[in-house]
Design an enzyme around this catalytic site. Structure first.
Site, short mmCIF file in Angstrom:
data_model
loop_
_atom_site.label_atom_id
_atom_site.label_comp_id
_atom_site.label_asym_id
_atom_site.label_seq_id
_atom_site.Cartn_x
_atom_site.Cartn_y
_atom_site.Cartn_z
N ILE A 142 3.86 12.24 25.52
CA ILE A 142 2.47 12.38 25.05
C ILE A 142 2.05 11.22 24.17
O ILE A 142 0.88 11.06 23.87
CB ILE A 142 2.23 13.72 24.31
CG1 ILE A 142 3.01 13.77 23.00
CG2 ILE A 142 2.51 14.90 25.19
CD1 ILE A 142 2.53 14.85 22.06
N VAL B 221 9.68 20.12 29.32
CA VAL B 221 9.89 19.07 28.32
C VAL B 221 11.38 18.87 28.04
O VAL B 221 12.21 19.76 28.26
CB VAL B 221 9.18 19.39 26.98
CG1 VAL B 221 7.68 19.43 27.16
CG2 VAL B 221 9.69 20.69 26.38
N GLY C 160 -12.68 -9.62 -1.60
CA GLY C 160 -12.85 -11.03 -1.95
C GLY C 160 -11.73 -11.63 -2.77
O GLY C 160 -11.88 -12.71 -3.32
N THR D 127 8.13 13.00 24.20
CA THR D 127 7.68 11.66 23.80
C THR D 127 6.63 11.10 24.75
O THR D 127 5.89 10.18 24.39
CB THR D 127 8.87 10.68 23.73
OG1 THR D 127 9.59 10.72 24.97
CG2 THR D 127 9.80 11.03 22.59
N GLU E 34 -6.40 -13.31 0.00
CA GLU E 34 -6.94 -13.74 1.29
C GLU E 34 -6.64 -15.19 1.68
O GLU E 34 -6.35 -15.46 2.85
CB GLU E 34 -8.46 -13.53 1.30
CG GLU E 34 -8.86 -12.08 1.29
CD GLU E 34 -10.36 -11.88 1.13
OE1 GLU E 34 -11.00 -11.35 2.05
OE2 GLU E 34 -10.89 -12.27 0.07
N SER F 33 11.85 16.00 25.34
CA SER F 33 11.56 15.51 23.98
C SER F 33 10.07 15.45 23.67
O SER F 33 9.68 15.32 22.53
CB SER F 33 12.14 14.11 23.81
OG SER F 33 11.47 13.21 24.69
N CYS G 274 0.84 -1.21 0.00
CA CYS G 274 0.00 0.00 0.00
C CYS G 274 0.87 1.25 0.00
O CYS G 274 0.46 2.30 -0.46
CB CYS G 274 -0.97 -0.01 1.17
SG CYS G 274 -0.32 0.67 2.72
#
Length: 1368
Positions: free
Chosen positions: A275, A269, A1123, A273, A1299, A271, A119
């Site tokens: 959060i 703060v 499908g 990170t 599938e 970095s 993708c």
């Protein structure tokens, strides 16, 4: 203070891909990702999880040190990085490495050539992660690599992307692309690619690889930025509300000022990170960045130990600790420091460790009870911390720090000190003492990027006995953490118990019991017994090999002490070295066998995926990459947290909702002639919003519209919903409750399969019966890397254009028209590509597109939405949970004569496509000859999110049910399960009975030959014996092996196509199918090139063909892309178009041939234009009823190893053969096979779909929902694509691949069950639980706690009790 601020009057300046950016103002909470995606053309940086847990947003940050004249480069997670923190830094994204205009970087070329992008949504982040490793490898002093390679090692190359997630590829080709750049790679070990062909020499292969030359590498830090840094101008703190104190004194003054001004909210703060775990709902006026304070940013090493500044990153600490042994004053403490570093490498992922600070981690552990690894391992070595409160400084132990009340926001952790243990404990060979140290963690992923169920670190000072009493424990420090308690603890009672004791089995047994009473998770902790069991197991692992008397009985996990002086004492040296079967942490090797066909060139060629290179560079445009039109607004859903309630009203919390909110859209805003419709499907419409009655937690209630996506999300989060509960029965939250209340959906009769055979007769013929056995199966979330997204743009004359990431644009088109009450010709839905779908964007995406269109229609402004991961997970629905009850009759040889099933399927609150699950499930289940088969299936309506189709919907559950029945029968008869499978394989006659017309001709039934062939190519029978030998020699690890077949029915659907030849001879193609990453466009291009080339013979038209985006007004009746058959249907549709065009061009070609000997394609087309030949043809492929369905076959052999102390399952090897017919593109099909298999591993082994008591999903992000990662896929992954010959009724004899292979992953589950069975046999030999070993059911997913429970939570105690009894 005032003087300092006056000096700092600079603006925020930084570079992105060499381009200078200067921002006069910026909101300080703005992240780098937000800026890149909204204010720059660089869209390769993707938002996927927003937690730093997936790697889609990774960029390279480069920082210049003017004193040393050095550039430091490291990868970071841009979704967590605050923009103000990158002042005077340079950022490099995947576009900055190379692109289609200036040439692709070798990384891009290799990702494309090794088929490592499907993708494509995750690919740019992968490329940057690898690039960061390349850049830093070149700075090392390692020997110059061979031409075309880097200084990276294979291990480093694989680990470079270990923190990046991919849902499509299965990771194997990604690993190959990365390894191809490593200096020590074995070129023969690299997998299938587009650079060379099998049999070519090593020299030829090397020459074909895109050349990597470190001398040509891009400059990551532009010269103009170096000059600005030398000018020594810093950020204007007042303008940006961003303060970067340069000293502790300056920090004290700042905090004092904040303390006086109580009205301002500030955040300290390093970095940001944190959060990623603790999502920020509050707003901060001011940020204080600690990175520039020297005392907090340095590491000091002296004879007393290692002192680490609180702002030092985890990566820097790892580097320092690894190099600590080079420091002459710490030469004796190298083992402890190296093991601390090794453990830290398993925390988070590299791009998080590069910025996350040690101090931040410890403060989160102390203040918010974060389950920290660092706190635990530093606690065990007796670390201390320095804290500043106001103008006061104090040094306290880490243990005291963790146990205090939460640190207030005016106090700051300054540093942490690791003592020199050998010095403080006076440990030395002269004193006849040795220091032993080990760390442990049990987590869903071995290489980190996953929180532990429990972590531990053990330190022991021991001495060998001068007599025969064993090893003396002089002193010990045992720390446990992350097990469901406020913070890591020292197990003081256990330490006191061991002190001055000689180790023996009795002492260890008592200690294990003491640990059980010490490590007790708090109420509400998941898997509490498992966590306590881990604590016992880790302590046993640490000490068991030190017990001289028990040495012969131990497998000795403890090979880590081999270098210690103690290891040479007595018999222990042998024991430490015994455990030599260490498993490599990453993918070791793979093999692909493919048979290429030239019959329909270029169809059948393994060409690389169309647009793979621009996906790698980040130039491929996804919906959220489309620039926002002028005045564009952003939306977010408000959803219910109650499963059943009246909707009384919705208010936005005025105190906490942000500025910029435009309005809230609900069903009341639907136009007069419109309908409350969010999706239109084959079984009817579905509501966009709840009206009066809420029917599930996660149901859409309203749509908040704001000026930014961040503000819309924040507003939705702070919405207050007024629920009414009067006159309502309790919600239905399970299929059992649905049965009690008769809450069912009707299954259309045409979708109900017929029973097979005479069930009464089959049961009467049986020698044995199993009655009323039960199976339960949970759900699975799609985890597409690109979440649900759409952009709606109102146009003239009441028209609406909607860009949607969607598997069924035709149905979105209808839903939007119905909702707005306008004709369908006023609506246009455009889908170019989708960043992963797996069924989750078939109907769920329609609601997103319709909501954006409704808001755009009401407000007369463009409206877009990019759903955050949490909301997406809560609302998506996922795979159908089920409860199965079965009766089975069988002969003494295992041949089954009858299977009777009662199946309850949880469809959720609405139908979606649930009726198709019924037939799909039975098609997957019918892979064995059951003799007779009957069933009673109910589709239950519950107050949970509507369940939808997910890759192999129903079939994967059906195949599991089949295997569970087979396993149960084999256990009952005490037969080998493989023999029971074998005896129940279909003959062609029984296949025809169960599958009727789909069975095809006898020659098409390839399963028996695949079954036998794989036994040979995988050395199955030999490996069974090797597994037995391994299990007899190993107490604490057991292996299992399993061979499993699949039969998977697919159905072709009508599909449109259009092919147009332009004046210059280039060809433009439209198809109804959507490119989801499955290579549909690539196969279509090949088919068009093949079909058109027939007019001129050998002309190669592949590079002249372009497939364009789906447009519902340009090509109608597109249907679903689902499908597994849309690629072949689309190929057949365009072949029909090409046949029409060839027919139109043939008279002209014949006329031209009379005038000239040879005709060029361009001349033929030019003449056709001049002579007004219609060069555009449309078709609508409708499959013939006799060929609309067919069967797919495959077999897999999987071998696993289970750690009985932790429950961890390692997939050692997978061999599979899959019948692809005559593959349209073997490279694409190989990617589909591997990717599907690994997604199946997720369902069967790792992906735990957890909900609360109201049915609301609580596993709502990367922290708690674990899809497979690079370190959890098979260590050896061998795939053979079988070319099973010609089948006239199919599209060029091809078969589906998207599938069916997912079902083969059940073999991993079966192998795990086999390993557990061996563990239970062993446990039975240590105790007296009669028959305990054979009768058990392994749940899905077979997570570590599940496997450990079945292997024995008390296995250590049972072993010790057995050993103690043996002594007596």
């Amino acid at each position: 203070m005032a003087e300092t601020e006056t000096e700092r009057n600079g603006t925020l300046v930084f570079a992105v891909n060499g381009k200078r950016f200067e921002l006069p103002t910026v909101e300080p909470s703005t992240t780098l990702l937000e800026f890149l995606r909204s204010q720059t053309p660089f869209k390769s940086v993707k938002l996927s999880c927003g937690e730093g847990g997936c790697g889609a947003c990774v960029v390279l940050l480069s920082r210049y040190d003017p004193v040393l004249d050095k550039v430091e480069d490291f990868t970071i997670s841009s979704c967590l990085t605050l923009l103000c923190s990158i002042n005077r830094c340079s950022i490099t994204t995947s576009e900055g490495l190379g692109n289609s205009k200036n040439g692709f970087h070798p990384i891009h070329q290799r990702f494309a050539g090794f088929h490592a992008s499907q993708c494509g949504f995750c690919t740019p982040g992968m490329c940057v992660s690898l690039f960061g490793a390349l850049v830093n490898a070149e700075k090392t002093s390692q020997l110059k690599p061979p031409p075309g390679f880097s200084k990276l090692t294979v291990s480093e190359a694989e680990k470079a992307v270990a923190g990046n997630l991919c849902r499509c590829t299965g990771y194997r080709p990604i690993a190959d692309a990365c390894k191809s750049l490593a200096a020590d790679v074995d070129i023969e070990d690299l997998g299938f690619n587009s650079f060379w062909r099998k049999g070519e020499s090593k020299e030829v292969k090397l020459s074909r690889l895109p050349l990597y030359n470190q001398n040509d590498e891009i400059c990551t830090f532009p010269e103009f930025l170096k000059k600005e840094i030398r000018s020594n101008v810093s950020l204007d703190s007042k303008r940006y509300n961003w303060y970067s104190p340069a000293s502790v004194e300056e920090l004290q003054s700042l905090l004092k000022a904040r303390n006086i001004n109580k009205g301002t909210e500030f955040k300290i703060v390093v970095s940001n990170t944190g959060i990623g775990y603790y999502k920020e709902l509050e707003y901060y006026d001011t940020y204080i960045d600690l990175k520039h304070i020297p005392e907090l940013s340095v590491i000091r090493i002296d004879q007393t130990g290692v002192e680490i500044g609180a702002a030092v990153t985890i990566s820097k600490v790892i580097e320092a600790l690894k190099n600590g042994n080079r420091h002459e004053v710490l030469s004796k403490g190298e083992t402890v420091l190296e093991k601390l570093a090794s453990h830290m490498e398993k925390i988070a992922s590299g791009f998080i460790r590069n910025t996350a600070s040690v101090g931040g981690n410890l403060v989160m552990a102390q203040r918010k009870h974060f389950p920290s690894d660092i706190a635990t391992i530093l606690l065990a070595v007796g670390s201390t911390v320095d804290i500043m409160s106001g103008h006061q400084f104090e040094r306290i132990t880490l243990e005291e720090f963790l146990g205090r009340p939460p640190l207030d926001f005016y106090s700051v952790l300054i540093s942490v000190k690791i003592p020199n243990l050998e010095s403080t404990r006076k440990v030395s060979p002269e004193n006849n003492t040795t220091l032993l140290f080990e760390t442990y963690r049990a987590s869903p992923r071995p290489l980190g990027n996953a929180l532990p169920y429990l972590n531990a670190a053990f330190l022991a000072e021991v001495s060998p006995s001068k007599t025969s009493e064993g090893i003396l424990v002089n002193h010990c420090q045992f720390a446990f953490g992350a097990y469901g308690t406020a913070h890591a603890i020292r197990a003081k009672k256990v330490e006191e118990f061991f002190t001055r004791k000689f180790l023996n089995i009795d002492v260890l047994y008592e200690a294990i019991k003491l640990v059980r009473t010490t490590v007790v998770p708090e109420d509400g902790t998941a898997n509490p017994a498992y966590r306590s069991s881990l604590a016992a197991g880790f302590l046993f692992e640490f000490l068991s090999s030190l017990i001289d008397s028990g040495a012969e009985n131990s497998n000795s996990f403890l090979d880590g002490y081999a270098s210690n002086s103690l290891a040479n004492h007595s018999k222990l040296g042998q024991n430490y070295l015994d455990y030599s079967n260490k498993i490599p942490t990453m993918l070791s090797s793979a093999k692909q066998v493919l048979e290429l066909s030239k019959s329909y060139y270029p169809v059948g060629e393994p060409i690389k995926k169309s647009e793979a290179s621009i996906q790698a560079s980040g130039e491929a445009v996804y919906v959220d990459d489309i620039p926002s039109p002028m005045g564009c607004l952003h939306g977010a859903f408000i959803y219910s947290t109650k499963p059943l309630a009246w909707l009384r009203g919705i208010q936005l919390n005025s105190k906490s909702h942000p500025d910029g909110v435009a309005t809230v859209i609900s069903c009341k805003d639907i136009p007069e002639f419109g309908e409350n419709v969010g999706a239109v499907a084959m079984f009817g419409p579905e509501a966009l919003f709840a009206d009066d009655l809420i029917e599930c937690a996660g149901q859409r209630l309203a749509f908040v519209v704001a000026d930014t996506q961040k503000h819309a999300d924040m507003a939705a989060n702070c919405a207050v919903v007024d629920y009414g509960m009067e006159d309502l029965k309790p919600p239905i939250l399970s299929v059992e409750e649905a049965v009690e209340r008769s809450s069912f959906f009707e299954i259309p009769p045409f979708l109900l399969p017929k029973p097979v055979g005479d069930i009464s007769k089959g049961m009467a013929e049986a020698d044995h019966k199993i009655v009323s056995a039960e199976i339960k199966l949970g759900s699975q979330y799609y985890f597409y890397m690109e979440t649900q997204t759409a952009l709606a743009v109102p146009e003239e004359d009441n028209c609406m254009v909607v860009y949607s990431s969607n598997q069924s644009p035709e149905f979105a088109h209808s839903a939007i028209a119905k909702c707005l009450g306008i004709p369908e010709h006023n609506v246009r839905v455009i889908t170019r590509r989708v960043g992963g779908g797996f069924g989750g964007k078939a109907l769920q995406s329609l609601h997103v597109a319709t909501a954006c269109a409704l808001a755009a229609h009401k407000l007369h402004r463009p409206v877009r939405m990019y759903m955050n991961r949490k909301a997406d997970m809560i609302m998506a629905g996922g795979r159908h949970p089920m409860k199965i009850t079965y009766n089975v009759g069988f002969k003494s040889d295992g041949k089954i004569t009858a299977l009777q099933l009662e199946i309850l399927i949880d469809a959720g609150m609405s139908l979606d496509v649930s009726p198709i699950i019924v037939s799909n499930l039975l098609n997957g289940l019918k892979k064995y000859d059951w003799g007779a088969l009957s069933f009673d299936i109910k589709l239950c309506k519950t107050n949970t999110t509507s369940k939808a189709a997910m890759r192999a919907p129903g079939e994967v559950q059906g195949t599991y049910i089949a295997e569970a029945v087979i396993e149960h029968v084999s256990s009952t008869l005490s037969l080998e399960v493989d023999s029971v499978r074998n005896v129940n394989l279909h003959t062609y006659n029984s296949l025809k009975l169960f599958y009727e017309s789909s069975a095809g001709e006898p020659l098409e039934y390839t399963l028996p030959s695949i079954w036998d062939k794989l036994a040979v190519t995988s050395s199955f029978n030999h490996r069974i014996e090797m597994v037995k030998i391994f299990n007899s020699c190993n107490k604490w690890k057991k292996r299992g092996i399993s061979r499993v077949p699949i039969v998977h029915e697919v159905l072709l659907r009508p599909t449109p196509g259009r092919v147009s030849i332009l004046k210059d001879g280039s060809v433009v193609v439209e198809v109804g199918g959507i490119e989801l990453g499955q290579g549909l466009w690539t196969k279509v291009k090949q088919m068009v090139a093949f079909a058109l080339s027939s007019i001129l013979g050998n002309v190669d038209l592949l590079d002249k063909v372009r497939v364009i985006q789906a447009d519902t007004l340009s090509l109608i009746q597109g249907g679903y892309t689902a499908g597994s058959t849309t690629s072949e249907s689309s190929c057949e549709a365009v072949r029909l178009c090409c046949n029409i065009l060839v027919e139109r061009l043939t008279p002209l070609k014949e006329s031209l041939q009379e005038q000239m000997s040879s005709i060029q394609w361009e001349l033929l087309v030019s003449e056709a234009h001049m002579q007004a030949v219609n060069l555009s043809a449309s078709s609508y492929y409708v499959p013939d009823m006799s060929s609309s369905s067919y069967l797919n076959y495959g077999v897999a052999v999987s071998e696993v190893e289970v750690n009985l102390l932790t429950g961890e399952t390692t997939i050692l090897q997978v061999d599979l053969i899959y019948d692809c017919g005559q593959s349209l593109n073997p490279a694409v099909d190989l990617g589909q096979i591997e990717g599907a298999f690994v997604q199946g591993i997720g369902f069967f082994m790792t992906e735990e779909y957890l909900t609360n008591a109201d049915g609301l999903m609580v596993a709502e992000g990367t922290w708690t929902y674990k899809i497979p990662s690079m370190d959890t896929i098979p260590k050896q992954f061998n795939v053979e694509i079988l070319n099973s010959g010609h089948h006239e009724k199919r599209v060029l004899s091809s078969k589906a691949s998207g599938e069916p292979p997912l079902l083969l992953a059940v073999s991993v589950h079966g192998a795990t069950r086999a390993a557990i069975k061996e563990a239970r046999k062993q446990l039975l030999s240590w105790s007296s639980q009669d028959g305990w070993e054979s009768m058990f059911q392994l749940a899905v997913p077979a997570t570590m706690p599940v496997v450990k429970k079945l292997s024995g939570m008390d296995i250590v105690e049972k072993y010790l009790e057995w050993s103690i009894c043996g002594k007596k």
